[in-house]
Design a protein around this motif. Structure first.
Motif, PDB file in Angstrom:
ATOM      1  N   ASP A 155       0.855  -1.191   0.000  1.00 14.84           N
ATOM      2  CA  ASP A 155       0.000   0.000   0.000  1.00 14.84           C
ATOM      3  C   ASP A 155       0.895   1.247   0.000  1.00 14.84           C
ATOM      4  OD1 ASP A 155      -1.748   2.073   0.440  1.00 14.84           O
ATOM      5  OD2 ASP A 155      -2.627   1.240   2.264  1.00 14.84           O
ATOM      6  N   ALA A 211       0.464   4.136   0.925  1.00  8.51           N
ATOM      7  CA  ALA A 211       0.354   4.911   2.157  1.00  8.51           C
ATOM      8  C   ALA A 211       1.334   4.436   3.217  1.00  8.51           C
ATOM      9  CB  ALA A 211      -1.070   4.846   2.700  1.00  8.51           C
ATOM     10  N   GLN A 266       4.425   3.321   2.708  1.00  9.83           N
ATOM     11  CA  GLN A 266       5.717   3.939   2.432  1.00  9.83           C
ATOM     12  C   GLN A 266       5.707   5.428   2.780  1.00  9.83           C
ATOM     13  OE1 GLN A 266       6.836   2.969  -1.678  1.00  9.83           O
ATOM     14  NE2 GLN A 266       8.426   1.658  -0.821  1.00  9.83           N
ATOM     15  N   THR A 267       4.623   6.097   2.466  1.00  8.76           N
ATOM     16  CA  THR A 267       4.520   7.521   2.789  1.00  8.76           C
ATOM     17  C   THR A 267       4.681   7.752   4.286  1.00  8.76           C
ATOM     18  OG1 THR A 267       3.107   8.007   0.879  1.00  8.76           O
ATOM     19  CG2 THR A 267       2.989   9.525   2.746  1.00  8.76           C
ATOM     20  N   ALA A 268       4.052   6.902   5.093  1.00 12.31           N
ATOM     21  CA  ALA A 268       4.138   7.037   6.549  1.00 12.31           C
ATOM     22  C   ALA A 268       5.567   6.871   7.038  1.00 12.31           C
ATOM     23  CB  ALA A 268       3.219   6.027   7.225  1.00 12.31           C
ATOM     24  N   LYS A 300       7.679   9.947   6.161  1.00 12.24           N
ATOM     25  CA  LYS A 300       7.364  11.022   7.101  1.00 12.24           C
ATOM     26  C   LYS A 300       8.034  10.785   8.453  1.00 12.24           C
ATOM     27  CE  LYS A 300       2.951  12.466   5.094  1.00 12.24           C
ATOM     28  NZ  LYS A 300       1.486  12.577   5.315  1.00 12.24           N
ATOM     29  N   ALA A 325       2.294   8.789  -5.712  1.00 12.32           N
ATOM     30  CA  ALA A 325       1.773   8.883  -4.348  1.00 12.32           C
ATOM     31  C   ALA A 325       2.857   9.287  -3.354  1.00 12.32           C
ATOM     32  CB  ALA A 325       1.159   7.544  -3.938  1.00 12.32           C
TER      33      ALA A 325
END
Length: 296
Positions: free
Chosen positions: A37, A39, A41-43, A46, A65
């Motif tokens: 997902d 998201a 990797q994004t988390a 961050k 994304a």
């Protein structure tokens, strides 16, 4: 940060990174998402940005994304490079590329067509539908096959995520839907054993041929029994080593040269300033004869 945790390919990359960091006096940390997902990797990006690490090296599942998180990291003074998979439209500073799409695409198509006589129907089982590296390879394969093997026909391309079991199921569906299928390409290291397993399970060894980008020791049983004809890859540990070395150059502000002496094993790594790409080199052709040279 790899695409997902628990894959031998990224474990091998990690081993190379650890070795480079030990030689360079750097600290190498691996944070892997539990799923593909975007998201997840994004988390992690961050989180690493908040910790203010010096460099983040990421293999994006979805470059679009992930781009905002990369931009935020850069805005906060964290260097970001992509490795294995690019995010060309993002603010990443360097891409550590394993090989070029045309070279890999030609190697995969040639290895398959040697078995199918340059004709017949074939299909592709890929992983993430948004993975930039996989999509660039597929585009190169289509272009190369159309030019060199006009009697061959690509009948379908399907996506299994990073799930070998799903890749096997999709490959079996392809075999059922296309009874004249003569070949399949596993486009990633989890799909390659999946398509070979499908051929093995359906007792089609010698009638349906598979190739792909599987890791050597994962693919050894399939290379041995003929359910996979060849795996086309690169030295994955060297890719991890080169990733860590490149991160060190960013952290220290060292300019990359057109040719770089990275290590005794990588004495002349090329850098293309126009695309900001470090290139590991040519793909490796892994067969039953040389598979045991690689321990991952």
């Amino acid at each position: 940060m790899p695409k997902v945790a628990g894959i031998p390919y990224f474990d091998a990359m990690n081993a190379g990174g650890v070795l480079a960091a030990s030689r360079l006096g750097a600290k190498w940390i691996t944070r892997a998402p539990a799923t593909v997902d975007p998201a997840a990797q994004t988390a992690i990006v961050k989180q690493l940005t908040a910790e203010h690490v010096d460099v983040i090296a990421v293999a994006p599942n979805d470059p679009v994304a992930l781009a905002p998180a990369i931009a935020d990291a850069r805005a906060q003074g964290v260097h970001v490079l992509t490795t294995d998979t690019d995010a060309a439209g993002s603010r990443r500073e360097v891409f550590v590329n394993q090989t070029t799409a045309p070279r890999l695409g030609a190697a995969l198509i040639d290895s398959l067509m040697r078995k199918t006589g340059g004709s017949g129907e074939y299909a592709i089982v890929s992983c993430g539908a948004a993975a930039e590296n996989l999509n660039s390879w597929i585009a190169a394969e289509k272009s190369y096959a159309a030019q060199k093997y006009p009697r061959a026909k690509l009948v379908d391309t399907v996506y299994a995520g990073e799930d070998t079991t799903k890749a096997t199921a999709l490959a079996k569906e392809l075999l059922s839907e296309h009874p004249r299928l003569t070949g399949m390409i596993g486009q990633c290291t989890t799909a390659t054993p999946g398509v070979a397993q499908a051929v093995r399970d359906q007792q089609k060894i010698g009638r349906v041929f598979t190739v792909g980008t599987g890791t050597p020791q994962t693919m050894k049983p399939y290379l041995t029994d003929g359910s996979c004809s060849m795996t086309v890859l690169w030295n994955v540990e060297s890719l991890g080593y080169l990733t860590a070395w490149t991160a060190e150059q960013l952290a220290t502000g060292t300019a990359l040269k057109p040719a770089n002496n990275v290590s005794p094993e990588l004495p002349a790594v090329r850098y293309d300033a126009a695309t900001r790409t470090v290139l590991l080199g040519d793909p490796l052709l892994i067969t039953p004869d040389n598979v045991d040279q690689f321990k991952y």
